[in-house]
Design an enzyme around this catalytic site. Structure first.
Site, PDB file in Angstrom:
ATOM      1  N   ASN A  90       3.744  16.510   2.478  1.00 50.63           N
ATOM      2  CA  ASN A  90       2.469  15.782   2.481  1.00 50.63           C
ATOM      3  C   ASN A  90       2.314  14.823   1.297  1.00 50.63           C
ATOM      4  O   ASN A  90       1.583  13.843   1.400  1.00 50.63           O
ATOM      5  CB  ASN A  90       1.321  16.803   2.488  1.00 50.63           C
ATOM      6  CG  ASN A  90       0.002  16.185   2.098  1.00 50.63           C
ATOM      7  OD1 ASN A  90      -0.638  15.497   2.887  1.00 50.63           O
ATOM      8  ND2 ASN A  90      -0.405  16.402   0.846  1.00 50.63           N
ATOM      9  N   TYR A 155       3.936   0.699   1.679  1.00 53.51           N
ATOM     10  CA  TYR A 155       3.354   1.912   2.267  1.00 53.51           C
ATOM     11  C   TYR A 155       3.657   2.036   3.770  1.00 53.51           C
ATOM     12  O   TYR A 155       4.238   3.037   4.201  1.00 53.51           O
ATOM     13  CB  TYR A 155       1.846   1.957   1.975  1.00 53.51           C
ATOM     14  CG  TYR A 155       1.173   3.213   2.464  1.00 53.51           C
ATOM     15  CD1 TYR A 155       1.444   4.445   1.875  1.00 53.51           C
ATOM     16  CD2 TYR A 155       0.285   3.178   3.534  1.00 53.51           C
ATOM     17  CE1 TYR A 155       0.841   5.613   2.333  1.00 53.51           C
ATOM     18  CE2 TYR A 155      -0.324   4.331   3.992  1.00 53.51           C
ATOM     19  CZ  TYR A 155      -0.045   5.542   3.397  1.00 53.51           C
ATOM     20  OH  TYR A 155      -0.643   6.693   3.856  1.00 53.51           O
ATOM     21  N   LYS A 159       6.103   4.774   5.839  1.00 53.88           N
ATOM     22  CA  LYS A 159       5.628   5.668   6.912  1.00 53.88           C
ATOM     23  C   LYS A 159       6.383   5.412   8.229  1.00 53.88           C
ATOM     24  O   LYS A 159       6.565   6.323   9.027  1.00 53.88           O
ATOM     25  CB  LYS A 159       4.114   5.527   7.092  1.00 53.88           C
ATOM     26  CG  LYS A 159       3.307   5.977   5.856  1.00 53.88           C
ATOM     27  CD  LYS A 159       3.580   7.437   5.469  1.00 53.88           C
ATOM     28  CE  LYS A 159       2.677   7.911   4.344  1.00 53.88           C
ATOM     29  NZ  LYS A 159       2.924   9.323   3.959  1.00 53.88           N
TER      30      LYS A 159
HETATM   31  P1  NAD Z   1      -4.240  12.316  -2.399  1.00 53.09           P
HETATM   32  O1  NAD Z   1      -3.984  11.151  -3.288  1.00 53.09           O
HETATM   33  O2  NAD Z   1      -5.616  12.888  -2.332  1.00 53.09           O
HETATM   34  O3  NAD Z   1      -3.207  13.490  -2.711  1.00 53.09           O
HETATM   35  C1  NAD Z   1      -1.849  13.193  -2.817  1.00 53.09           C
HETATM   36  C2  NAD Z   1      -1.096  14.445  -3.181  1.00 53.09           C
HETATM   37  O4  NAD Z   1       0.276  14.059  -3.367  1.00 53.09           O
HETATM   38  C3  NAD Z   1      -1.558  15.071  -4.491  1.00 53.09           C
HETATM   39  O5  NAD Z   1      -1.497  16.484  -4.384  1.00 53.09           O
HETATM   40  C4  NAD Z   1      -0.530  14.580  -5.501  1.00 53.09           C
HETATM   41  O6  NAD Z   1      -0.313  15.504  -6.561  1.00 53.09           O
HETATM   42  C5  NAD Z   1       0.714  14.487  -4.642  1.00 53.09           C
HETATM   43  N1  NAD Z   1       1.665  13.526  -5.198  1.00 53.09           N
HETATM   44  C6  NAD Z   1       1.481  12.193  -5.373  1.00 53.09           C
HETATM   45  N2  NAD Z   1       2.568  11.670  -5.973  1.00 53.09           N
HETATM   46  C7  NAD Z   1       3.444  12.683  -6.169  1.00 53.09           C
HETATM   47  C8  NAD Z   1       4.736  12.787  -6.738  1.00 53.09           C
HETATM   48  N3  NAD Z   1       5.358  11.728  -7.257  1.00 53.09           N
HETATM   49  N4  NAD Z   1       5.324  13.994  -6.759  1.00 53.09           N
HETATM   50  C9  NAD Z   1       4.710  15.060  -6.270  1.00 53.09           C
HETATM   51  N5  NAD Z   1       3.493  15.047  -5.710  1.00 53.09           N
HETATM   52  C10 NAD Z   1       2.871  13.864  -5.667  1.00 53.09           C
HETATM   53  O7  NAD Z   1      -3.736  11.836  -0.976  1.00 53.09           O
HETATM   54  P2  NAD Z   1      -4.197  12.191   0.518  1.00 53.09           P
HETATM   55  O8  NAD Z   1      -5.113  11.127   0.946  1.00 53.09           O
HETATM   56  O9  NAD Z   1      -4.594  13.609   0.660  1.00 53.09           O
HETATM   57  O10 NAD Z   1      -2.812  11.913   1.261  1.00 53.09           O
HETATM   58  C11 NAD Z   1      -1.918  12.929   1.620  1.00 53.09           C
HETATM   59  C12 NAD Z   1      -0.923  12.345   2.589  1.00 53.09           C
HETATM   60  O11 NAD Z   1      -1.626  11.807   3.718  1.00 53.09           O
HETATM   61  C13 NAD Z   1      -0.091  11.200   2.023  1.00 53.09           C
HETATM   62  O12 NAD Z   1       1.239  11.296   2.490  1.00 53.09           O
HETATM   63  C14 NAD Z   1      -0.752   9.962   2.601  1.00 53.09           C
HETATM   64  O13 NAD Z   1       0.129   8.877   2.700  1.00 53.09           O
HETATM   65  C15 NAD Z   1      -1.217  10.480   3.947  1.00 53.09           C
HETATM   66  N6  NAD Z   1      -2.326   9.709   4.522  1.00 53.09           N
HETATM   67  C16 NAD Z   1      -3.544   9.678   3.943  1.00 53.09           C
HETATM   68  C17 NAD Z   1      -4.572   8.924   4.534  1.00 53.09           C
HETATM   69  C18 NAD Z   1      -5.951   8.849   3.950  1.00 53.09           C
HETATM   70  O14 NAD Z   1      -6.775   8.051   4.445  1.00 53.09           O
HETATM   71  N7  NAD Z   1      -6.300   9.662   2.954  1.00 53.09           N
HETATM   72  C19 NAD Z   1      -4.312   8.220   5.714  1.00 53.09           C
HETATM   73  C20 NAD Z   1      -3.048   8.286   6.269  1.00 53.09           C
HETATM   74  C21 NAD Z   1      -2.056   9.027   5.669  1.00 53.09           C
END
Ligand code: NAD
Length: 247
Positions: A90, A155, A159
């Site tokens: 994730n 990005y 994906k």
């Molecule tokens: P967030 O920024 O709230 O959390 C990201 C998490 O990834 C955190 O726990 C952080 O510690 C971890 N992380 C980031 N960089 C890291 C690294 N270099 N090494 C280890 N851990 C790392 O993000 P989110 O919104 O919860 O997103 C989670 C996933 O969902 C991501 O893959 C993101 O691309 C995907 N996503 C999110 C959304 C959205 O709208 N929030 C939409 C589509 C996809």
């Protein structure tokens, strides 16, 4: 739904990943939560233990882009809990720079965190799952993996790669009873969303047919389904959770 199963969740300290960890624990799994810094991992563990001090959860902060570190982490989780049934890749980062401002080193970094780390997790957990007779890997894609996005090319590129890795590994690992799927969230209320400029957020949210952004818990439900035996014949699927934003 996950009684007796062991899960590893990367990026489990906040946002979607934290919701996944919490939901998996509620559903009977033992969980190893991985984050980028031990300090934030410890905070997340404290939050979970405040909900239920008996939750079987541990936390670590390996560099996910370093294969040896990921392999050592999987070995440590197996040592602690005896097996690994579920891997949720994730952790992810985003950036929205237009192409002419996009620094090549930023492109490389986003591919490292969003793609290489996913490969590392799959590569390190597959032998463990194979030896056990199966498992479920769930990657985190995004709705931008279907149509791209108008800026921040790294990005969506990352994906699209996650989707390719997911579909290919589903085909390669199916005979070992390892299912490989991805969840593709739409706009979800997490820190990643809060970081977006308001005009970008408004533009993204306005056309969503369900009329709102998603909550992390709604996305976590899809990870639960794919992790569980209810999805025993589902593999190679990119499951959109986006309020029909892509239509
Ligand atoms: P967030 O920024 O709230 O959390 C990201 C998490 O990834 C955190 O726990 C952080 O510690 C971890 N992380 C980031 N960089 C890291 C690294 N270099 N090494 C280890 N851990 C790392 O993000 P989110 O919104 O919860 O997103 C989670 C996933 O969902 C991501 O893959 C993101 O691309 C995907 N996503 C999110 C959304 C959205 O709208 N929030 C939409 C589509 C996809």
């Amino acid at each position: 739904m996950l009684k007796g199963k062991v899960a590893v969740v990367t990026g489990g300290t906040r946002g979607i990943g934290f919701s996944v960890v919490e939901l998996f624990l509620k559903n009977g799994a033992s969980v190893a939560l991985l984050g980028s810094r031990q300090e934030t991992v410890d905070k997340a563990l404290a939050k979970l233990r405040a909900i239920n001090p008996d939750y079987p959860v541990i936390g670590m902060a390996p560099d996910l882009t370093d294969y040896a570190a990921v392999e050592a982490t999987m070995a440590a989780v197996k040592e602690k809990f005896g097996r690994i049934d579920i891997l949720v890749n994730n952790a992810g980062i985003s950036a929205r720079d237009p192409l002419l401002q996009y620094k090549p080193e930023d492109f490389e970094h986003i591919m490292d965190v969003n793609v290489t780390a996913v490969f590392n997790g799959c590569r390190a957990v597959a032998p463990i799952m194979k030896e056990q007779g199966g498992g479920s890997i769930i990657n985190t894609s995004s709705m931008v993996s279907i149509y791209g996005q108008p800026a921040g090319v790294g990005y969506p590129t990352s994906k699209f790669a996650v989707n390719g890795l997911t579909k290919s590994l589903a085909r390669e690992l199916g005979r070992s009873n390892i299912r490989v799927n991805a969840v593709a969230p739409g706009v979800t209320r997490t820190d990643m969303l809060v970081a977006l400029p308001k005009e970008v957020l408004d533009r993204v949210s306005a056309p969503i047919p369900l009329g709102r952004v998603g909550e992390p818990e709604e996305v976590a439900n899809c990870f639960l389904f794919l992790a569980s035996d209810m999805a025993s014949y589902v593999t190679g699927e990119i499951l959109s959770v986006d309020g029909a934003a892509q239509t």
